[in-house]
Design a protein around this motif. Structure first.
Motif, PDB file in Angstrom:
ATOM      1  N   PHE A  84       0.749  -1.244  -0.101  1.00 20.21           N
ATOM      2  CA  PHE A  84      -0.122  -0.041   0.062  1.00 20.21           C
ATOM      3  C   PHE A  84       1.047   1.115  -0.155  1.00 20.21           C
ATOM      4  O   PHE A  84       0.708   2.233  -0.726  1.00 20.21           O
ATOM      5  CB  PHE A  84      -1.065   0.011   1.129  1.00 20.21           C
ATOM      6  N   GLU A  85       1.939   1.376   1.065  1.00 16.85           N
ATOM      7  CA  GLU A  85       2.729   2.278   0.914  1.00 16.85           C
ATOM      8  C   GLU A  85       3.702   2.588  -0.415  1.00 16.85           C
ATOM      9  O   GLU A  85       3.790   3.732  -0.805  1.00 16.85           O
ATOM     10  CB  GLU A  85       3.697   2.115   2.084  1.00 16.85           C
ATOM     11  N   GLU A  86       4.001   1.546  -0.928  1.00 20.75           N
ATOM     12  CA  GLU A  86       4.642   1.442  -2.351  1.00 20.75           C
ATOM     13  C   GLU A  86       3.870   2.053  -3.505  1.00 20.75           C
ATOM     14  O   GLU A  86       4.528   2.932  -4.229  1.00 20.75           O
ATOM     15  CB  GLU A  86       5.259   0.168  -2.695  1.00 20.75           C
ATOM     16  N   GLU A  87       2.603   1.839  -3.140  1.00 17.56           N
ATOM     17  CA  GLU A  87       1.724   2.192  -4.509  1.00 17.56           C
ATOM     18  C   GLU A  87       1.084   3.773  -4.308  1.00 17.56           C
ATOM     19  O   GLU A  87       0.696   4.273  -5.247  1.00 17.56           O
ATOM     20  CB  GLU A  87       0.669   1.113  -4.707  1.00 17.56           C
ATOM     21  N   VAL A  88       0.761   3.910  -3.036  1.00 21.59           N
ATOM     22  CA  VAL A  88      -0.161   5.095  -2.548  1.00 21.59           C
ATOM     23  C   VAL A  88       0.852   6.210  -2.137  1.00 21.59           C
ATOM     24  O   VAL A  88       0.695   7.316  -2.554  1.00 21.59           O
ATOM     25  CB  VAL A  88      -1.358   4.735  -1.712  1.00 21.59           C
ATOM     26  N   PHE A  89       1.743   5.931  -1.011  1.00 21.75           N
ATOM     27  CA  PHE A  89       2.099   6.895  -0.258  1.00 21.75           C
ATOM     28  C   PHE A  89       3.467   7.445  -1.072  1.00 21.75           C
ATOM     29  O   PHE A  89       3.532   8.784  -1.147  1.00 21.75           O
ATOM     30  CB  PHE A  89       2.334   6.605   1.194  1.00 21.75           C
ATOM     31  N   TYR A  90       4.503   6.512  -1.009  1.00 20.73           N
ATOM     32  CA  TYR A  90       5.612   7.277  -1.641  1.00 20.73           C
ATOM     33  C   TYR A  90       5.788   7.757  -2.732  1.00 20.73           C
ATOM     34  O   TYR A  90       6.475   8.770  -3.199  1.00 20.73           O
ATOM     35  CB  TYR A  90       6.613   5.832  -1.519  1.00 20.73           C
ATOM     36  N   PRO A  91       4.955   7.469  -3.842  1.00 25.49           N
ATOM     37  CA  PRO A  91       4.984   8.018  -5.161  1.00 25.49           C
ATOM     38  C   PRO A  91       4.692   9.521  -4.824  1.00 25.49           C
ATOM     39  O   PRO A  91       5.043  10.540  -5.490  1.00 25.49           O
ATOM     40  CB  PRO A  91       3.957   7.185  -5.870  1.00 25.49           C
ATOM     41  N   LEU A 105      -1.967  11.744  -3.273  1.00 25.66           N
ATOM     42  CA  LEU A 105      -2.382  10.611  -2.245  1.00 25.66           C
ATOM     43  C   LEU A 105      -3.706  10.085  -2.684  1.00 25.66           C
ATOM     44  O   LEU A 105      -3.873   8.858  -2.634  1.00 25.66           O
ATOM     45  CB  LEU A 105      -2.357  11.032  -1.024  1.00 25.66           C
ATOM     46  N   PHE A 106      -4.612  11.150  -2.955  1.00 29.29           N
ATOM     47  CA  PHE A 106      -5.887  10.679  -3.211  1.00 29.29           C
ATOM     48  C   PHE A 106      -6.287   9.867  -4.569  1.00 29.29           C
ATOM     49  O   PHE A 106      -6.667   8.805  -4.585  1.00 29.29           O
ATOM     50  CB  PHE A 106      -6.951  11.549  -3.207  1.00 29.29           C
ATOM     51  N   ASP A 107      -5.362  10.410  -5.756  1.00 30.95           N
ATOM     52  CA  ASP A 107      -5.147   9.860  -6.837  1.00 30.95           C
ATOM     53  C   ASP A 107      -4.610   8.599  -6.867  1.00 30.95           C
ATOM     54  O   ASP A 107      -5.356   7.482  -7.325  1.00 30.95           O
ATOM     55  CB  ASP A 107      -4.424  10.646  -7.744  1.00 30.95           C
ATOM     56  N   ASN A 108      -3.748   8.289  -6.075  1.00 29.37           N
ATOM     57  CA  ASN A 108      -3.027   6.965  -6.010  1.00 29.37           C
ATOM     58  C   ASN A 108      -3.989   6.190  -5.092  1.00 29.37           C
ATOM     59  O   ASN A 108      -4.086   4.779  -5.475  1.00 29.37           O
ATOM     60  CB  ASN A 108      -1.726   7.024  -5.344  1.00 29.37           C
ATOM     61  N   TRP A 109      -4.659   6.441  -4.028  1.00 29.15           N
ATOM     62  CA  TRP A 109      -5.550   5.781  -3.357  1.00 29.15           C
ATOM     63  C   TRP A 109      -6.557   5.378  -4.347  1.00 29.15           C
ATOM     64  O   TRP A 109      -7.251   3.914  -4.205  1.00 29.15           O
ATOM     65  CB  TRP A 109      -6.262   6.767  -2.285  1.00 29.15           C
ATOM     66  N   MET A 110      -7.269   6.049  -5.258  1.00 30.40           N
ATOM     67  CA  MET A 110      -8.066   5.856  -6.049  1.00 30.40           C
ATOM     68  C   MET A 110      -7.718   4.743  -7.089  1.00 30.40           C
ATOM     69  O   MET A 110      -8.622   3.786  -7.771  1.00 30.40           O
ATOM     70  CB  MET A 110      -8.716   6.867  -6.716  1.00 30.40           C
ATOM     71  N   LYS A 111      -6.612   4.941  -7.313  1.00 26.77           N
ATOM     72  CA  LYS A 111      -5.973   3.786  -8.512  1.00 26.77           C
ATOM     73  C   LYS A 111      -6.150   2.372  -7.860  1.00 26.77           C
ATOM     74  O   LYS A 111      -6.498   1.347  -8.430  1.00 26.77           O
ATOM     75  CB  LYS A 111      -4.577   4.072  -8.859  1.00 26.77           C
TER      76      LYS A 111
END
Length: 233
Positions: A84-91, A105-111
């Motif tokens: 989750f961190e690798e896909e959502v937070f760190y980018p 953060l929201f865009d990554n969370w939505m993906k």
């Protein structure tokens, strides 16, 4: 004699290193398989026997890497949080702080959520399974979720500091509202099979940002693009 012993030691050390690496690789493969099962049948559905069958290993071989079913469940929670961190937070950390980072953060969370509409979210299913069951597994789940929500709240606080959001913005309230719409998205998309859930979630986020915005909101295009082609539930 000492020279002979010394000359053999590097080979022994190398063999030990290879053995440790193989053990770590095997454990990682087991955790990966367990995570795949957990997203389908829940953490409570995990068993040493089921994993042994999937991995084509003996039960004792799987058990040796964890020691208990509980430790296996905790390892799965940790791996899910890591991904989750690798896909959502760190980018999102490479994006300028403030509203741009909050949007990222929201865009990554939505993906990630658009994929989990099919596969399931361990944070949500785990909360249903362990909400009233104290213990290490619940603690691991709660800690992971709390860490993520704290990061979201911090992004909101930075947006306030940057002047992108009003100075009187209640960061905890805004964080709560964003989290709430993600939970609603999972419920409506996975359970109710509502076809427009992703678009509504993006619209809800834009409404939240607009209410708290100190001026013109930054470009919402990334989130809107993420909602154009929702995956079938």
């Amino acid at each position: 004699m000492s020279a002979t012993t010394s000359s053999k030691r590097p080979r022994s050390d190398a063999a030990l290193t290879r053995s440790l690496q193989k053990g770590q690789q095997t454990k990682a493969a087991i955790v990966d398989a367990a995570l795949g099962l957990a997203t389908q049948i829940g953490l409570e559905g995990l068993s040493i026997g089921a994993l042994a069958e999937v991995m084509q290993m003996s039960k004792s071989g799987v058990f040796a890497h964890f020691g208990s079913r509980e430790e296996l469940q905790i390892s799965v929670v940790r791996e899910y949080h890591h991904r989750f961190e690798e896909e959502v937070f760190y980018p999102a950390m490479s994006v300028p702080r403030g509203l741009p980072r909050l949007r990222a953060l929201f865009d990554n969370w939505m993906k990630r959520t658009s994929v989990e509409i099919d596969s399931g979210c361990l944070y949500i299913s785990g909360a249903v399974e362990f909400d009233d069951r104290p213990g290490p597994v619940r603690d691991a789940l709660a800690s992971s979720v709390s860490t993520w929500l704290a990061a979201m709240k911090r992004a909101i606080e930075l947006a306030i500091e940057e002047g992108h959001l009003r100075a009187d913005t209640d960061a905890e309230q805004m964080r709560f509202e964003i989290h709430s719409l993600i939970l609603a998205l999972h419920y409506e998309a996975r359970f109710l099979r509502a076809p427009d859930s992703l678009q509504r979630a993006v619209s809800a986020f834009e409404g939240i940002v607009l209410r708290y915005s100190a001026g013109d909101a930054t470009d919402p295009a990334p989130a809107r693009k993420a909602a154009r082609k929702p995956r079938a539930a």
